[in-house]
Design an enzyme around this catalytic site. Structure first.
Site, short mmCIF file in Angstrom:
data_model
loop_
_atom_site.label_atom_id
_atom_site.label_comp_id
_atom_site.label_asym_id
_atom_site.label_seq_id
_atom_site.Cartn_x
_atom_site.Cartn_y
_atom_site.Cartn_z
CG ASP A 270 -8.72 5.05 2.70
OD1 ASP A 270 -8.15 5.50 3.70
OD2 ASP A 270 -8.11 4.57 1.72
CG ASP B 154 -1.61 1.25 1.54
OD1 ASP B 154 -1.64 2.11 0.65
OD2 ASP B 154 -2.17 1.38 2.65
CE LYS C 168 -1.86 6.84 -3.29
NZ LYS C 168 -2.23 5.87 -2.25
CD GLU D 144 -5.13 3.51 -2.26
OE1 GLU D 144 -5.98 4.29 -1.80
OE2 GLU D 144 -3.99 3.87 -2.60
#
Ligand code: AMP
Length: 602
Positions: A193, A8, A70, A171
């Site tokens: 999330d 991850d 990211k 994800e």
């Protein structure tokens, strides 16, 4: 097959896991932590620091400590999100030669892929140490809304870290796998999330191992760090009131306050009250100054009430985009460290009217799911088939400006489709392949993904050359298009890199536009179709006219030429009735030619 690790690669923290002997193990890093901050720092003496050690020195070395890359990976500098980062990030963000966002530290440029690779390499090394063997193969996760460029860039980061990225998976899908969902049942789940820097809510439908993301919403600037920042402000204010000292310009004190704020927040997830104690935080003429403060869970919850409420607003939007009622959700999964906060769990439970599933550690769920996917690929797990689907149709522009779909929306990936096409003009030396994505019938109304040419087609009348086109989507959702001239065997291949991101919201918009413009599109298609017919008839009439002119009277010739001219002119207009009328006239002329040609045989 060798061991496949699951990674991850997060905005704030990353995690690596492995499936071994029927269970998944999260692999601790060299400091013993199960997650590693996605932070890379460059020290003045040329050292590169990754993870916790980089995080610890961040405030003292802000311009050379790179985090949250990211958000930039596979993106242009001019993307609004990157622009926003550029305004707030303490390190320098600039455009690379191709316009992609990159980072500049000590005069050296680093792509977000390279920064990601430093973090990945650290995780790879931790895995090697833990497994006592070389690790090469990996599954890496990305947010569901990542477009093709962002996925490609993540894959490149893996390659730079010396990893063979077997698959890139979404994800929320990874989280679903970690929670053991999807094997043989069906249903709709919500994956909530909330991490350090970003919030995502995804609604997934699954049936017999096929996961389909119905909607994703979120905020790429909402997470635990916002809570820490609020807490820091409170601490800074109260210190100022007590001592008259403003600590905003003291990087070392700020770093200690930031750490203390995060620690207090985490502690308050399991206790009702905590003490923040920072001795010798600073000093003035009267001696050293200490910070001591009791903080309660209630205070913390009041401080971040609006942040939690904002996540629930996104949940509402995602549910309406997915066309699903909260009662239709069969499971709510929690992902991200911040979901350990009781107030977050309460808000989620209240909105979905059901207790969220908390059986997996939310910090680790995504990496665990990636490891399970790795085990599936290695053949160690067989019960779950994990598949994703193509969100929008893919095809090419064909004559008349139409979109001819090769891969339909919702096709299961990986998939490959081949069709044979031909030229539309005589002696056409090349074909232009325009790759598109969308649901509208006219090419111009869809998203252009790539254009390329297949050259060197030998001289031939239109319709004679045979060009084989193959569209292949790999398991990561990355499209390759190849065009092959079956005559010369000449071939061109492109891996399509989308130039703009397609979020679930954008997909929804495209689908609803396709419905909204159905009538207008039908007229445009009719127009394109009749234009194609009339151009075809002009072409054959001109050719046969040349061969039969000697058998026709001057009057007949004039009539045919006039019909040809009218047909040509009308084909350039958007007047359907006029084109239909000139087509009918030209058909009569064409019949007249055919009659003359065959009169001796009747
Ligand atoms: P992630 O990006 O998923 O790694 O989440 C990191 C965020 O979760 C950081 O802001 C952490 O401070 C926060 N976090 C981790 N554990 C807890 C906890 N027990 N309670 C509240 N927040 C936490």
């Amino acid at each position: 097959m060798d061991k496949v690790i699951g990674i991850d690669l997060g905005t704030t923290n990353s995690c690596v896991a492995i499936y071994e002997g029927g269970v998944t193990q999260v692999i601790p890093n060299s400091e013993g932590s199960r997650t590693t901050p996605s932070i890379v720092a460059f020290t003045p003496d040329g050292q590169r620091l990754v993870g916790n050690i980089a995080k610890r020195q961040a405030v003292a070395n802000p311009s050379s400590t790179v985090f949250a890359t990211k958000r930039m990976i596979g993106r242009k500098l001019k993307t609004p999100e990157v622009q926003r980062m550029q305004m707030t990030a303490p390190y320098k963000i600039a455009a690379a030669d191709n316009g992609d966002a990159s980072v500049v530290v000590h005069g050296r440029r680093y792509t977000p892929q390279e920064i990601g690779a430093f973090v990945l390499r650290q995780l790879k090394e931790a895995a090697q140490e833990y497994l006592e063997q070389t690790v090469k193969d990996a599954v890496i996760t990305v947010p569901a809304y990542f477009d093709d460029s962002q996925r490609q860039a993540t894959r490149d980061a893996g390659r730079l870290a010396g990893l063979n990225v077997l698959r890139i998976i979404n994800e929320p899908t990874a989280a679903a796998l970690a929670y053991g969902i999807g094997a043989d049942s069906s249903g709709t789940i919500a994956v909530y999330d909330l991490g350090g820097g970003t919030f995502d809510i995804s609604v997934l439908e699954f049936s017999q191992g096929v996961f389909q993301v119905k909607a994703t919403h979120g905020d790429t600037f909402l997470g635990g760090e916002d809570v820490d920042a609020r807490l820091m402000d409170v601490l800074l204010d109260s210190f100022m009131q007590e001592t008259g000292i403003d600590l905003h310009a003291d990087p070392v004190a700020l770093q200690r306050l930031k750490d203390a704020a995060e620690r207090a927040k985490i502690e308050l997830s399991s206790v009702d009250e905590t003490e923040i104690s920072l001795p010798f935080l600073t000093a003035d003429a009267n001696g050293p100054k200490h910070l001591r403060r009791i903080l309660t869970r209630t205070e913390l919850e009041q401080l971040c009430e609006d942040l939690i409420a904002a996540t629930i607003d996104h949940c509402r939007d995602a549910m309406s985009a997915a066309g699903v009622q909260p009662t239709q959700i069969t499971d709510v999964l929690l992902v991200g460290g911040m979901t350990k906060m009781p107030a977050v769990q309460r808000a989620v439970q209240h909105f979905f009217n059901r207790a969220p599933n908390r059986t997996v550690n939310p910090d680790e769920a995504v990496a665990v799911g990636a490891a399970i996917q790795g085990a599936i690929l290695a053949g160690d797990v067989s019960e779950v088939v994990l598949l994703d689907v193509v969100p929008l149709s893919l095809g090419i522009e064909t004559s008349g400006g139409l979109l001819t779909k090769l891969i339909p929306r919702n096709a299961t990936v990986p998939c490959s489709i081949t069709e044979v096409f031909t030229t539309s003009e005589d002696y056409q030396p090349l074909v232009n392949v325009h790759v598109l994505q969308g649901e509208r019938p006219l090419a111009a109304d869809n998203t252009s993904l790539a254009r390329f040419e297949l050259v060197g087609i030998p001289p031939a009348l239109r319709g004679v050359p045979k060009i084989e086109l193959t569209f292949s989507i790999d398991a990561n959702g990355i499209l390759s298009v190849s065009a092959r001239d079956l005559g010369t065997k000449r071939e061109q291949l492109v891996r399509v890199r989308a130039t703009s991101g397609l979020t679930e919201g954008a997909i929804e918009r495209i689908l609803s536009e396709a419905e909204q413009f159905q009538d207008a599109d039908r007229i445009n298609v009719e127009l394109a179709d009749i234009r194609r017919r009339i151009q075809g008839l002009i072409y054959t009439t001109e050719r046969s006219l040349g061969e039969s002119a000697n058998y026709l009277t001057e009057g007949e010739l004039d009539q045919i030429r006039a019909d040809l001219e009218n047909a040509r002119r009308s084909a350039d207009t958007a007047d359907l009735n006029r084109i239909q009328a000139t087509l009918r006239d030209l058909e009569k002329s064409a019949f007249r030619i055919t009659e003359v040609m065959y009169k001796d045989f009747s």
